[in-house]
Enzyme design. Structure first.
Site, PDB file in Angstrom:
ATOM      1  N   GLN A  91       7.020  13.343  55.693  1.00 52.60           N
ATOM      2  CA  GLN A  91       7.866  14.402  55.131  1.00 52.60           C
ATOM      3  C   GLN A  91       8.351  14.090  53.713  1.00 52.60           C
ATOM      4  O   GLN A  91       8.936  14.942  53.055  1.00 52.60           O
ATOM      5  CB  GLN A  91       9.078  14.635  56.046  1.00 52.60           C
ATOM      6  CG  GLN A  91       8.690  15.171  57.419  1.00 52.60           C
ATOM      7  CD  GLN A  91       9.890  15.376  58.331  1.00 52.60           C
ATOM      8  OE1 GLN A  91      11.040  15.431  57.900  1.00 52.60           O
ATOM      9  NE2 GLN A  91       9.622  15.486  59.617  1.00 52.60           N
ATOM     10  N   HIS A 176      13.288  14.027  57.612  1.00 50.26           N
ATOM     11  CA  HIS A 176      14.582  14.686  57.407  1.00 50.26           C
ATOM     12  C   HIS A 176      15.237  14.319  56.080  1.00 50.26           C
ATOM     13  O   HIS A 176      16.381  13.888  56.043  1.00 50.26           O
ATOM     14  CB  HIS A 176      15.541  14.388  58.571  1.00 50.26           C
ATOM     15  CG  HIS A 176      15.042  14.895  59.890  1.00 50.26           C
ATOM     16  ND1 HIS A 176      15.818  14.904  61.016  1.00 50.26           N
ATOM     17  CD2 HIS A 176      13.837  15.405  60.261  1.00 50.26           C
ATOM     18  CE1 HIS A 176      15.127  15.411  62.023  1.00 50.26           C
ATOM     19  NE2 HIS A 176      13.911  15.708  61.585  1.00 50.26           N
ATOM     20  N   GLU A 269      18.360  26.998  62.878  1.00 46.57           N
ATOM     21  CA  GLU A 269      19.560  27.773  62.547  1.00 46.57           C
ATOM     22  C   GLU A 269      19.456  28.441  61.189  1.00 46.57           C
ATOM     23  O   GLU A 269      18.838  27.916  60.275  1.00 46.57           O
ATOM     24  CB  GLU A 269      20.795  26.854  62.511  1.00 46.57           C
ATOM     25  CG  GLU A 269      21.082  26.133  63.803  1.00 46.57           C
ATOM     26  CD  GLU A 269      22.335  25.270  63.730  1.00 46.57           C
ATOM     27  OE1 GLU A 269      23.051  25.329  62.703  1.00 46.57           O
ATOM     28  OE2 GLU A 269      22.591  24.541  64.698  1.00 46.57           O
ATOM     29  N   TYR A 279      29.182  22.308  60.301  1.00 42.64           N
ATOM     30  CA  TYR A 279      28.172  23.097  61.024  1.00 42.64           C
ATOM     31  C   TYR A 279      27.683  22.423  62.304  1.00 42.64           C
ATOM     32  O   TYR A 279      26.773  22.920  62.951  1.00 42.64           O
ATOM     33  CB  TYR A 279      27.041  23.487  60.061  1.00 42.64           C
ATOM     34  CG  TYR A 279      27.540  24.531  59.079  1.00 42.64           C
ATOM     35  CD1 TYR A 279      28.350  24.179  57.995  1.00 42.64           C
ATOM     36  CD2 TYR A 279      27.308  25.884  59.293  1.00 42.64           C
ATOM     37  CE1 TYR A 279      28.883  25.134  57.146  1.00 42.64           C
ATOM     38  CE2 TYR A 279      27.823  26.853  58.448  1.00 42.64           C
ATOM     39  CZ  TYR A 279      28.609  26.469  57.386  1.00 42.64           C
ATOM     40  OH  TYR A 279      29.157  27.428  56.568  1.00 42.64           O
ATOM     41  N   TYR A 290      14.609  15.468  71.619  1.00 42.76           N
ATOM     42  CA  TYR A 290      13.176  15.361  71.906  1.00 42.76           C
ATOM     43  C   TYR A 290      12.889  14.654  73.223  1.00 42.76           C
ATOM     44  O   TYR A 290      11.799  14.763  73.760  1.00 42.76           O
ATOM     45  CB  TYR A 290      12.454  14.683  70.746  1.00 42.76           C
ATOM     46  CG  TYR A 290      12.232  15.625  69.591  1.00 42.76           C
ATOM     47  CD1 TYR A 290      11.116  16.468  69.573  1.00 42.76           C
ATOM     48  CD2 TYR A 290      13.148  15.723  68.563  1.00 42.76           C
ATOM     49  CE1 TYR A 290      10.928  17.362  68.547  1.00 42.76           C
ATOM     50  CE2 TYR A 290      12.959  16.615  67.518  1.00 42.76           C
ATOM     51  CZ  TYR A 290      11.854  17.429  67.518  1.00 42.76           C
ATOM     52  OH  TYR A 290      11.665  18.326  66.502  1.00 42.76           O
TER      53      TYR A 290
HETATM   54 CA   LIG Z   1      24.794  23.932  63.635  1.00 45.84          CA
END
Ligand SMILES: [Ca+2]
Length: 402
Positions: A91, A176, A269, A279, A290
Site C-alpha cells: 500500500q 494503512h 464509512e 470517529y 479479520y
Molecule cells: Ca467510525
C-alpha cells in the site's frame, strides 16, 4: 450484521442493476437513466494512485512505485525529476498529489508518499496481531511512515522540495498509510493519516496516526486547530478515530469536508468531518476484525460520532469527488467514489448534508481514483500494474475528446 436500522435501510435500497458492458462497437459503457456513458481508455500506467489538474489543463498523475507524470494533449511526460525517493511496497509508495490554490503565482505542488526512516533498526520484526487475521504482512522489516512534501514544478522537474509534515511514529508494516491531500476553500491543507494497522494510535492524541490533519501549506499549525495548547495532544490533529481514509472532498459551495475510510472486515464509512470530533476507530465499527472478532457498533457508544453512511459488505473506497459538471446529468451534485474490492464506481446522493443513498455501478475493475475533468467528463484510475488504465467517462454522443 448491523443492529442499526439507520445503516441497513440504505444498503438494502442499493441498486446493483447497472454494470459496465460492451456495446455493439466493443466499447465499454454504462446505461444510466439519463442516457449511456461511454468508457474510453486514455492510457496505461504502473499502479496509478492519484490525479490532479493544473490550472492550465495539464493533468498530474502519480504512480505508486515513485513516478509523477504529466498528461497533456494525449501525450504523457517522462517521470518528473526531483520527486522524493519513496519506499514502495504493497500500500506504500508515491500516493497523492495536490496543486496549490495559488499555483499560477507560486508553482507549488504537494506530494504524499511513504518514506523509510533514516535510521533502520537491525532487529525490526512484525509481530502478529490476531485482530488482523491473515491480513498482515509479517515479512516486512522496514521502519517507515507517510510524509508530505511540496516543491515548485518547473517544466518537467520539481525544485526546492521540502518536507512539510510526517506521520509519527514510524512503524514497520505495509498498510494503512492514508495519504489524501486536500486544500480547503480557505487555503488550509488537510491530510488523511491512516493508523498503520496499529489500531490504538487512532485514539492516541500524542500520535498523528489515524487522524485527519490540518496544517498551513508551509507545514505550520493553524492557531484555530482544535487541540492547539492542549496538554498531551498534537496540534496538527483536526479529528481522530480514523482507520485508513483514502478519499476526501469538500462539498461544492460549502465548507463541509467529507472523508471516507476503509473499515476492517466490512463497515466502510463515509463521514462528514467536524472539527475535534472522535470517529471511533478502533473502539467502534460497523464491521468486524479479520479474525471475525466482534467490534461494538457505533450505536453502542453514542459519545463517538457515527458514520453518515456505512457499507456492509465492504466496497473498499478510494478516491472521492463531488460531480458538478453538466455532461453526465445523473451524477450532478452527487459524490463519486472508487471501489477497489467492489470493482465499482459508487454514486452517493445527498439532500443538503444528509446522505440519502448509495448506488454501486459495477465496472469490473478496481477503481482507485475519481476526478472531474475541466470539460465535465469523469476520469478514473484503475488500480494495478498492467491494467492501470486512465479511463474517461462521458456521454456516448459526446463530441469532445479527452
Ligand atoms: Ca467510525
Amino acid at each position: 450484521m448491523s443492529s442499526n436500522v439507520y445503516f441497513t435501510l440504505p444498503i438494502l435500497a442499493m441498486s446493483l442493476a447497472v454494470s459496465a458492458i460492451a456495446n455493439s462497437a466493443g466499447a465499454q459503457e454504462l446505461t444510466l437513466p439519463d442516457g449511456k456513458v461511454e468508457i474510453e481508455s486514455l492510457g496505461k500506467f504502473d499502479n496509478p494512485w492519484a490525479m490532479a489538474y493544473l490550472p492550465d489543463g495539464r493533468l498530474l498523475i502519480t504512480e505508486k512505485p515513485g513516478s509523477l507524470r504529466i498528461y497533456s494533449d494525449n501525450t504523457l511526460s517522462e517521470p518528473v525529476a526531483g520527486v522524493p525517493k519513496v519506499e514502495y511496497h504493497d500500500q506504500g509508495g508515491l500516493l497523492d498529489v495536490a496543486v496549490d490554490p495559488n499555483f499560477a503565482d507560486n508553482g507549488l505542488i504537494y506530494l504524499s508518499y511513504t518514506e523509510a526512516a533514516a535510521q533502520q533498526p537491525t532487529d525490526a520484526r512484525e509481530e502478529k496481531d490476531p485482530r488482523l487475521g491473515d491480513y498482515q504482512d509479517l515479512n516486512d522489516t522496514v521502519l517507515k511512515g507517510m510524509a508530505v512534501a511540496r516543491g515548485r514544478l518547473a517544466g518537467n522537474r520539481l525544485e526546492d522540495v521540502t518536507v512539510i509534515w510526517r506521520q509519527e511514529p514510524k512503524t514497520i508494516g505495509r498498510g494503512h498509510f492514508g495519504g489524501r491531500l486536500l486544500f480547503a476553500p480557505d487555503g488550509k491543507l488537510f491530510i488523511t493519516s491512516g493508523e498503520r494497522q496499529r489500531f490504538e494510535p487512532a485514539q492516541d492524541m500524542n500520535s498523528n496516526l489515524g487522524k485527519i490533519i490540518r496544517i498551513n501549506p508551509d507545514g505550520s499549525i493553524p492557531e484555530d486547530n482544535p487541540f492547539v495548547g492542549q496538554d498531551g495532544a498534537r496540534a496538527d490533529i483536526w479529528s481522530l478515530g480514523h482507520r485508513n481514509p483514502l478519499g476526501a472532498a469538500f462539498r461544492p459551495g460549502t465548507s463541509d469536508l467529507w472523508v471516507h475510510e476503509m473499515g476492517p472486515k466490512d463497515g466502510d464509512e463515509l463521514n462528514l468531518i467536524v472539527k475535534g470530533q472522535n470517529y471511533g476507530w478502533p473502539q467502534v465499527s460497523e464491521g468486524k476484525h479479520y479474525n471475525d472478532a466482534d467490534i461494538p457498533n457505533h450505536s453502542e457508544k453514542p459519545e463517538l460520532r457515527k458514520p453518515d453512511y456505512a457499507w456492509v459488505p465492504a466496497i473498499s473506497p478510494a478516491g472521492l469527488t463531488f460531480y458538478t459538471g453538466d455532461k453526465i446529468k445523473d451524477w450532478k451534485g452527487k459524490a463519486l467514489l472508487g471501489g477497489l474490492s467492489s470493482e465499482a464506481l459508487i454514486v452517493v446522493s445527498f439532500d443538503g448534508n444528509k446522505v440519502t443513498g448509495a448506488e454501486t455501478l459495477k465496472m469490473g475493475k478496481r477503481i482507485r481514483e475519481v476526478v472531474q475533468a475541466p470539460d465535465g467528463a469523469v476520469l478514473l484510475l484503475v488500480d494495478g500494474e498492467s491494467g492501470g488504465d486512465l479511463l474517461r467517462l462521458a456521454p456516448s454522443d459526446d463530441a469532445e475528446a479527452g
